[in-house]
Design a protein around this motif. Sequence first.
Motif, PDB file in Angstrom:
ATOM      1  N   VAL A   1      -3.722  88.155 -75.344  1.00 26.70           N
ATOM      2  CA  VAL A   1      -3.930  86.702 -74.574  1.00 26.70           C
ATOM      3  C   VAL A   1      -3.011  86.065 -74.493  1.00 26.70           C
ATOM      4  O   VAL A   1      -2.575  85.177 -73.429  1.00 26.70           O
ATOM      5  N   CYS A   2      -2.070  85.783 -75.469  1.00 23.15           N
ATOM      6  CA  CYS A   2      -1.080  85.092 -75.400  1.00 23.15           C
ATOM      7  C   CYS A   2      -0.059  85.798 -74.360  1.00 23.15           C
ATOM      8  O   CYS A   2       0.846  84.876 -73.530  1.00 23.15           O
TER       9      CYS A   2
ATOM     10  N   TYR B   1      -0.852  87.397 -71.724  1.00 21.39           N
ATOM     11  CA  TYR B   1      -1.084  87.113 -70.445  1.00 21.39           C
ATOM     12  C   TYR B   1      -0.972  85.468 -70.174  1.00 21.39           C
ATOM     13  O   TYR B   1      -0.592  85.229 -68.912  1.00 21.39           O
ATOM     14  N   ARG B   2      -1.352  84.689 -71.025  1.00 22.24           N
ATOM     15  CA  ARG B   2      -1.199  83.270 -70.703  1.00 22.24           C
ATOM     16  C   ARG B   2       0.251  82.929 -70.666  1.00 22.24           C
ATOM     17  O   ARG B   2       0.366  82.077 -69.735  1.00 22.24           O
ATOM     18  N   TYR B   3       1.121  83.409 -71.392  1.00 20.06           N
ATOM     19  CA  TYR B   3       2.409  82.785 -71.475  1.00 20.06           C
ATOM     20  C   TYR B   3       3.454  83.721 -70.589  1.00 20.06           C
ATOM     21  O   TYR B   3       4.530  83.106 -70.689  1.00 20.06           O
TER      22      TYR B   3
ATOM     23  N   LEU C   1       2.661  86.699 -68.310  1.00 14.20           N
ATOM     24  CA  LEU C   1       2.155  87.497 -67.093  1.00 14.20           C
ATOM     25  C   LEU C   1       1.420  86.407 -66.151  1.00 14.20           C
ATOM     26  O   LEU C   1       1.643  86.584 -64.771  1.00 14.20           O
ATOM     27  N   THR C   2       1.024  85.307 -66.651  1.00 13.73           N
ATOM     28  CA  THR C   2       0.479  84.314 -65.503  1.00 13.73           C
ATOM     29  C   THR C   2       1.786  83.572 -64.594  1.00 13.73           C
ATOM     30  O   THR C   2       1.691  83.592 -63.396  1.00 13.73           O
ATOM     31  N   PRO C   3       2.763  83.204 -65.521  1.00  6.74           N
ATOM     32  CA  PRO C   3       3.868  82.889 -64.594  1.00  6.74           C
ATOM     33  C   PRO C   3       4.555  83.764 -63.737  1.00  6.74           C
ATOM     34  O   PRO C   3       4.954  83.557 -62.504  1.00  6.74           O
TER      35      PRO C   3
ATOM     36  N   GLY D   1       2.935  86.319 -62.416  1.00  5.33           N
ATOM     37  CA  GLY D   1       2.134  86.476 -61.404  1.00  5.33           C
ATOM     38  C   GLY D   1       2.130  85.304 -60.302  1.00  5.33           C
ATOM     39  O   GLY D   1       1.934  85.693 -58.931  1.00  5.33           O
ATOM     40  N   HIS D   2       2.386  84.056 -60.654  1.00  4.05           N
ATOM     41  CA  HIS D   2       2.525  82.979 -59.891  1.00  4.05           C
ATOM     42  C   HIS D   2       3.621  83.169 -58.992  1.00  4.05           C
ATOM     43  O   HIS D   2       3.877  83.060 -57.654  1.00  4.05           O
TER      44      HIS D   2
END
Length: 344
Positions: free
Chosen positions: A102-103, A105-107, A109-111, A113-114
């Motif tokens: 979760v960490c 993905y959140r910190y 992969l999400t940036p 991906g954006h």
Amino acid sequence: MDLQKPRVEERQPEGCLVVAIRLPVRIVVLVLVVPVRMVWDALVVAGRFLRDTVLRPVGRALLWVGRVLFVLPLVGVWRYVLVPAGRALGWLGRVLVVVPVVCLYRYVLTPVGHAVLWLARGVGAGLAWLYARVLTPAGHAVLWLVRYLAVVPALWVYEWILAPVGRAVVWTLRMLVTGVGMAAYWMGRVLLVLPALALWRWVLAPVARFLGVVAREVGDALGHAWRIAGHLSLAVGRFLATLFRWVFVEPVRWVYRTVLTPVGHVVRDVVLRPAAEAARAVGRVTRQALATARETVRQARADVRRMLFGEEREREAALRGEPRPLGTRTLDSSTTALTKLTKD
């Protein structure tokens, strides 16, 4: 509501062949079925006795043993080993896998991906401009050339040359196939169908009817023989039960009622009851003697303890170092003035 009686299905009249077949078939089948039915009934009785006296208790015992040896240990292992281990593994998986994922993905992969999405949008906008300004006009031009250089000539060739030739070929093949098919149909009808129809109508159908009559009569004979054998088996069973009752059960019952019961009453009234009364009297005397002996021993122990150690309160006071309590006030030990004058 239909109040009319149901119609009984009318049976067609039977011929001489059916009547001639029925009687010997039923006699033979009855002779063959009666022993089978009697053996079957005996096996049924033996099976029920075996089920009630052996198999059912053995099954219950095996069920209890299986429950004790397998079910209860498995339940204990599940409840006290697997469930706690599963909970521990779930907690470890959550701490070691889920939370890090979760960490990540959140910190991470999400940036990323954006950023990739922003780049993809830019590339898509460039490709859209390229498609609209360059590829679309070129495609229209190529399409116009293909249409007028290839498609239109091909349609003209198909419409005015290939289609008429194909229709002619199809009509020719259809006529040829129709003629061959009609010839084959008549040859097959004459050589196969008509002989097979004659064979069925004049040979196989009568034989099948005869075999059907024989099979029906055999089936009816088996049914009647089975029912008659059942009645015979029931009668034989009742006869054997009555014979066993009068040969064994009734003599045993008569001996029990007329011989053993009076003898048992006499033995009970003359021997057992007096012996029981004497045993109860001896028991009462013994218990009274034991109670008296226990009481005597208890009193003797108390007297010996009193002579050796004194009373319980005096002994406890002496052990604690307290002064000895005064005795009970009497006329001799009174300290009043009247008693002093009397003594003087």
